[in-house]
Design a protein around this motif. Structure first.
Motif, PDB file in Angstrom:
ATOM      1  N   MET A   1     -42.574 -36.896  68.891  1.00  0.00           N
ATOM      2  CA  MET A   1     -41.252 -36.770  69.499  1.00  0.00           C
ATOM      3  C   MET A   1     -40.675 -38.145  69.816  1.00  0.00           C
ATOM      4  O   MET A   1     -39.474 -38.376  69.674  1.00  0.00           O
ATOM      5  CB  MET A   1     -41.337 -35.923  70.776  1.00  0.00           C
ATOM      6  CG  MET A   1     -41.614 -34.450  70.530  1.00  0.00           C
ATOM      7  SD  MET A   1     -41.733 -33.501  72.053  1.00  0.00           S
ATOM      8  CE  MET A   1     -40.007 -33.543  72.601  1.00  0.00           C
ATOM      9  N   ILE A   2     -41.538 -39.069  70.245  1.00  0.00           N
ATOM     10  CA  ILE A   2     -41.093 -40.428  70.564  1.00  0.00           C
ATOM     11  C   ILE A   2     -40.739 -41.194  69.291  1.00  0.00           C
ATOM     12  O   ILE A   2     -39.781 -41.970  69.252  1.00  0.00           O
ATOM     13  CB  ILE A   2     -42.181 -41.178  71.347  1.00  0.00           C
ATOM     14  CG1 ILE A   2     -42.400 -40.493  72.710  1.00  0.00           C
ATOM     15  CG2 ILE A   2     -41.808 -42.641  71.541  1.00  0.00           C
ATOM     16  CD1 ILE A   2     -43.563 -41.061  73.496  1.00  0.00           C
TER      17      ILE A   2
ATOM     18  N   ILE B   1     -53.642 -32.144  70.524  1.00  0.00           N
ATOM     19  CA  ILE B   1     -52.448 -31.698  69.799  1.00  0.00           C
ATOM     20  C   ILE B   1     -51.188 -32.015  70.611  1.00  0.00           C
ATOM     21  O   ILE B   1     -50.180 -32.472  70.062  1.00  0.00           O
ATOM     22  CB  ILE B   1     -52.545 -30.196  69.484  1.00  0.00           C
ATOM     23  CG1 ILE B   1     -53.610 -29.948  68.410  1.00  0.00           C
ATOM     24  CG2 ILE B   1     -51.188 -29.653  69.021  1.00  0.00           C
ATOM     25  CD1 ILE B   1     -53.907 -28.480  68.162  1.00  0.00           C
ATOM     26  N   ILE B   2     -51.237 -31.779  71.919  1.00  0.00           N
ATOM     27  CA  ILE B   2     -50.088 -32.070  72.785  1.00  0.00           C
ATOM     28  C   ILE B   2     -49.766 -33.563  72.770  1.00  0.00           C
ATOM     29  O   ILE B   2     -48.601 -33.960  72.646  1.00  0.00           O
ATOM     30  CB  ILE B   2     -50.350 -31.588  74.221  1.00  0.00           C
ATOM     31  CG1 ILE B   2     -50.342 -30.052  74.265  1.00  0.00           C
ATOM     32  CG2 ILE B   2     -49.299 -32.138  75.185  1.00  0.00           C
ATOM     33  CD1 ILE B   2     -50.760 -29.477  75.595  1.00  0.00           C
ATOM     34  N   LEU B   3     -50.796 -34.405  72.862  1.00  0.00           N
ATOM     35  CA  LEU B   3     -50.578 -35.852  72.842  1.00  0.00           C
ATOM     36  C   LEU B   3     -49.990 -36.303  71.508  1.00  0.00           C
ATOM     37  O   LEU B   3     -49.088 -37.155  71.465  1.00  0.00           O
ATOM     38  CB  LEU B   3     -51.891 -36.582  73.124  1.00  0.00           C
ATOM     39  CG  LEU B   3     -52.461 -36.418  74.530  1.00  0.00           C
ATOM     40  CD1 LEU B   3     -53.827 -37.109  74.632  1.00  0.00           C
ATOM     41  CD2 LEU B   3     -51.495 -36.980  75.574  1.00  0.00           C
ATOM     42  N   LYS B   4     -50.484 -35.725  70.414  1.00  0.00           N
ATOM     43  CA  LYS B   4     -49.973 -36.071  69.090  1.00  0.00           C
ATOM     44  C   LYS B   4     -48.521 -35.610  68.945  1.00  0.00           C
ATOM     45  O   LYS B   4     -47.704 -36.312  68.341  1.00  0.00           O
ATOM     46  CB  LYS B   4     -50.841 -35.406  68.016  1.00  0.00           C
ATOM     47  CG  LYS B   4     -50.459 -35.779  66.587  1.00  0.00           C
ATOM     48  CD  LYS B   4     -50.716 -37.235  66.293  1.00  0.00           C
ATOM     49  CE  LYS B   4     -50.475 -37.549  64.817  1.00  0.00           C
ATOM     50  NZ  LYS B   4     -50.691 -38.980  64.501  1.00  0.00           N
TER      51      LYS B   4
ATOM     52  N   LEU C   1     -51.475 -27.266  65.518  1.00  0.00           N
ATOM     53  CA  LEU C   1     -52.171 -28.206  64.642  1.00  0.00           C
ATOM     54  C   LEU C   1     -51.311 -28.568  63.435  1.00  0.00           C
ATOM     55  O   LEU C   1     -51.310 -29.720  62.994  1.00  0.00           O
ATOM     56  CB  LEU C   1     -53.503 -27.591  64.186  1.00  0.00           C
ATOM     57  CG  LEU C   1     -54.447 -28.510  63.418  1.00  0.00           C
ATOM     58  CD1 LEU C   1     -54.799 -29.746  64.238  1.00  0.00           C
ATOM     59  CD2 LEU C   1     -55.718 -27.753  63.032  1.00  0.00           C
ATOM     60  N   THR C   2     -50.565 -27.614  62.897  1.00  0.00           N
ATOM     61  CA  THR C   2     -49.699 -27.923  61.752  1.00  0.00           C
ATOM     62  C   THR C   2     -48.566 -28.850  62.162  1.00  0.00           C
ATOM     63  O   THR C   2     -48.202 -29.766  61.426  1.00  0.00           O
ATOM     64  CB  THR C   2     -49.102 -26.643  61.135  1.00  0.00           C
ATOM     65  OG1 THR C   2     -48.438 -25.881  62.146  1.00  0.00           O
ATOM     66  CG2 THR C   2     -50.179 -25.805  60.485  1.00  0.00           C
TER      67      THR C   2
END
Length: 211
Positions: free
Chosen positions: A189-190, A181-184, A148-149
């Motif tokens: 990264m992109i 969180i994974i999608l964010k 989350l951070t």
């Protein structure tokens, strides 16, 4: 319900990490080649971290800095992308978080999860026994490759400000939160943001470290 979520979380971790290693193996090999081509030293960086319940384990990352960098210059902290301890390929790996990919193996062996609080070094910001009972809740779950951070403030705030966010994640954990969180994280990264103090124009100063 929480125990069921944790059970499926571990299954997702194992399958996701194993599939991830296989799918991105060409990328991993390319990074390995570039690290060996551009700098002297080992391919991987290993460092002791605090994991679940304060257990110490060795985190695995692609080496982005010169050998023994944490014992030279500003130590754990990297205040500018021009820090001469960072290797040529290391700048790119750090800005895109690709240096974190070897932690997929940490996930497979059970030291880490795909999502969870980032594991601090055993002596910073505190030794395990120095965290208060509320802060220690962040160690009730396996540390994550992202969390989350990382999906929100990353290194733009101090550890004392990050810890409550980690605790909130542990208290509110569910699989849907992990997915978000994974999608964010993929989005970040992109479209990577600067993680260095020198390039930060906002009121909150950013300082990258070995996390």
């Amino acid at each position: 319900m929480r125990n069921l979520n944790l059970f499926f979380k571990r299954i997702i971790d194992c399958l996701g990490a194993l599939v991830g290693i296989i799918v991105i193996s060409p990328l991993l090999l390319c990074i390995i080649f570039l690290i060996k081509l551009t700098s002297k030293g080992p391919i991987f960086f290993r460092q002791e971290r605090l994991g679940k319940n304060g257990r110490v384990f060795k985190i695995l990352k692609f080496r982005t800095m010169i050998v023994n960098a944490e014992n030279t210059g500003t130590g754990l902290f990297v205040k500018t992308e021009n820090d001469n301890r960072i290797t040529k390929i290391g700048r790119f790996l750090r800005s895109t978080s690709l240096d974190e990919l070897p932690q997929l193996w940490n996930v497979v062996v059970g030291d880490m999860s795909l999502v969870g609080p980032r594991p601090p070094v055993p002596y910073h910001p505190y030794k395990y026994q120095e965290y208060n009972e509320h802060q220690k809740k962040r160690f009730n779950m396996r540390p994550g490759m992202t969390g989350l951070t990382q999906a929100t403030v990353r290194n733009s705030v101090s550890w004392d400000e990050r810890i409550p966010i980690d605790v909130r994640y542990v208290e509110q954990f569910n699989l849907w939160l992990d997915i978000k969180i994974i999608l964010k994280t993929i989005q970040k990264m992109i479209n990577p943001e600067s993680i260095y103090t020198e390039n930060d124009k906002s009121p909150k100063r950013k300082t990258s470290n070995f996390n």
